[in-house]
Design an enzyme around this catalytic site. Sequence first.
Site, mmCIF file in Angstrom:
data_model
loop_
_atom_site.group_PDB
_atom_site.id
_atom_site.type_symbol
_atom_site.label_atom_id
_atom_site.label_comp_id
_atom_site.label_asym_id
_atom_site.label_seq_id
_atom_site.Cartn_x
_atom_site.Cartn_y
_atom_site.Cartn_z
ATOM 1 N N ARG A 120 0.848 -1.198 0.000
ATOM 2 C CA ARG A 120 0.000 0.000 0.000
ATOM 3 C C ARG A 120 0.879 1.242 0.000
ATOM 4 N NH1 ARG A 120 -3.607 -0.293 4.804
ATOM 5 N NH2 ARG A 120 -4.922 -1.635 3.516
ATOM 6 N N ARG A 234 -4.576 2.564 17.504
ATOM 7 C CA ARG A 234 -5.183 1.993 16.289
ATOM 8 C C ARG A 234 -4.910 2.959 15.140
ATOM 9 N NH1 ARG A 234 -9.177 -1.949 15.867
ATOM 10 N NH2 ARG A 234 -8.821 -1.651 13.658
ATOM 11 N N LYS A 235 -5.387 2.598 13.976
ATOM 12 C CA LYS A 235 -5.203 3.472 12.818
ATOM 13 C C LYS A 235 -6.066 4.722 12.961
ATOM 14 C CE LYS A 235 -8.876 1.726 9.775
ATOM 15 N NZ LYS A 235 -9.202 1.185 8.447
ATOM 16 N N GLY A 493 -16.468 -7.081 1.241
ATOM 17 C CA GLY A 493 -16.391 -8.520 1.431
ATOM 18 C C GLY A 493 -16.647 -9.009 2.836
ATOM 19 N N CYS A 498 -14.342 -2.205 4.181
ATOM 20 C CA CYS A 498 -13.431 -1.382 3.386
ATOM 21 C C CYS A 498 -14.136 -0.807 2.162
ATOM 22 C CB CYS A 498 -12.215 -2.195 2.953
ATOM 23 S SG CYS A 498 -11.189 -2.736 4.345
ATOM 24 N N GLY A 499 -15.179 -1.466 1.694
ATOM 25 C CA GLY A 499 -15.968 -0.958 0.578
ATOM 26 C C GLY A 499 -17.045 0.020 0.983
#
Length: 573
Positions: A120, A234-235, A493, A498-499
């Site tokens: 990424r 976390r992110k 998914g 993430c989508g």
Amino acid sequence: MGNGQRVLTSSRPSRGSLKVACTATLEPTTKTGATPTSGLKHLSEEARVRATDKKASKFEKVKVEKCGSTMWSEVPELAKLLREGTTKWEDLNLDDVDIRMKFAGLFHRGKRTPQRFMMRLKLPNGEINAEQLRYAASIISKYGEDGCADITTRANLQLRGVKLEDADGIIEGLIQHDMGSFQSGMDSVRNLTGSPIAGLDPHELFDTRPVLREMNRVLFNGGRGNEEFANLPRKINVCISPTRDDFPHTQINDLGFEAVRDPASGQLLFNVVVGGYFSIKRNIMSVPLGVAVTEDQLVPFTLALLRVFRDHGPRGDRQKTRLIWLIEQLGFEAFSNLVAETMGPGTQLTPAVHVAYDEPWERRDLLGVHAQKQQGLNWVGVSVPSGRLQAEDLEEFARVAEQYGDGTARLTPEENILFVNVPDASLPAMLAEPIFAKFKVNPGNLERGLVSCTGSQFCGFGLIETKQRAMAVVSKLEASLHLPRPVRIHWTGCPNSCGQAQVADIGLMGGPAKLDGKAVEGVKIFLGGKIGENPELAAEIEAGVPCHEDYLLPKLQQLLVEHFGATPLEAAA
């Protein structure tokens, strides 16, 4: 191993398809004999207690043992050793491979493509130029069917099929091309997003590019990594929105800045919103923090907020460690005061600015040909269905950007690409290029709103295949229905989303289903998400719908007819 070289092996049992021969333990030494950097190095005393508490997550224990930032030097060394045959894949430490290497932007895809990685990148504001496109193409071109690229919902690129033994050369090449991969995964700040039409937009209050470039430089040290921000709880997703369109989706970012003009003073300010994110256990839109910052405070505020999050954030249950959990624990005012104090003595934050508008604002569609604020120039928005690209596509995009524009392009959170600064006189020849038969400038009303995560083809979390299925379903829907307006269908998914299924007009999330008594790939269906001004999350309306087209296609046709004015093509004719 040679004299003083690291021994990166594991005594833990093997996982998945790695088939590791686990006969040794990690020798925690560097070439100089020093102890590797611990994840505790930059933490406050309070944060160190949380990171080492018995309730700390497994990820915290892994980071305490050895910080993910060590991968910034170890990955290039390991690549060299693997090429030389001094180290074998079976010798690698599993925590390094499956967790720590994500801090270098390398995601092992052992469940789907063993010994291959997704890499990424960092592309602030989604900006990319022709040379960067060509370099990305050169990375994936040698990996055959495993090599491809995806535009992401953070206006970024992910490169697939990467081998660890090639990583040192790739990383150095990224830096030479003013890109990077470090800190693009795990507990750090993800790709910084702004407006895809920043600097071109006649309606923007602010050009997001310069400040996001500076923020990227400070946070990630020119692509070589910044230890100080490598070990957050976390992110964090960060964005700046300069128009009412909210192209970077502040409502689903941990930290968002919304540009506003103070009605009283006329000053440009940025209202701060916080806490938006999706997960298995919680889905929440961002909420106002109650303060605004000036342009000069954008970077200092972000740095201070990250330090507060790093030093005070929870480090236990991974599902309860995103930024909003800390803010709710401290209280919004106390959190704001702590950030201001961390910015420096005497720092004052302006109260959030309320701006009332006479008319609603319809979020603009960036695809197609649009006049820029620069006289005689245009941006051309091109659909990349589900964001999937091959090496030859990247090469063609580079050529088009140079031949017809200024050699640059923009990626969007909708997984599409914009070519910018195209003169009026160049438009006819550009639009006649063969590449735009594959990637359409004016796609149908479903294709133009299509978004998809990676899905099970590459992602171990994916419960269903998404990208190919998403394109096939949209093609069949557009062949059977007339749509009076664009409809955004998002595929994701798994519940990590993430989508971003929860912000779609129609969201499809992978999950269990049964068909004729047998387990099959299925989806939950969400309806009614809204982005832009006055956003809303979609509501789940049905679960367990089989992905088989005999079941899913009629269901989607019905939703499009009942809620979006679709008509069968024969009826429309």
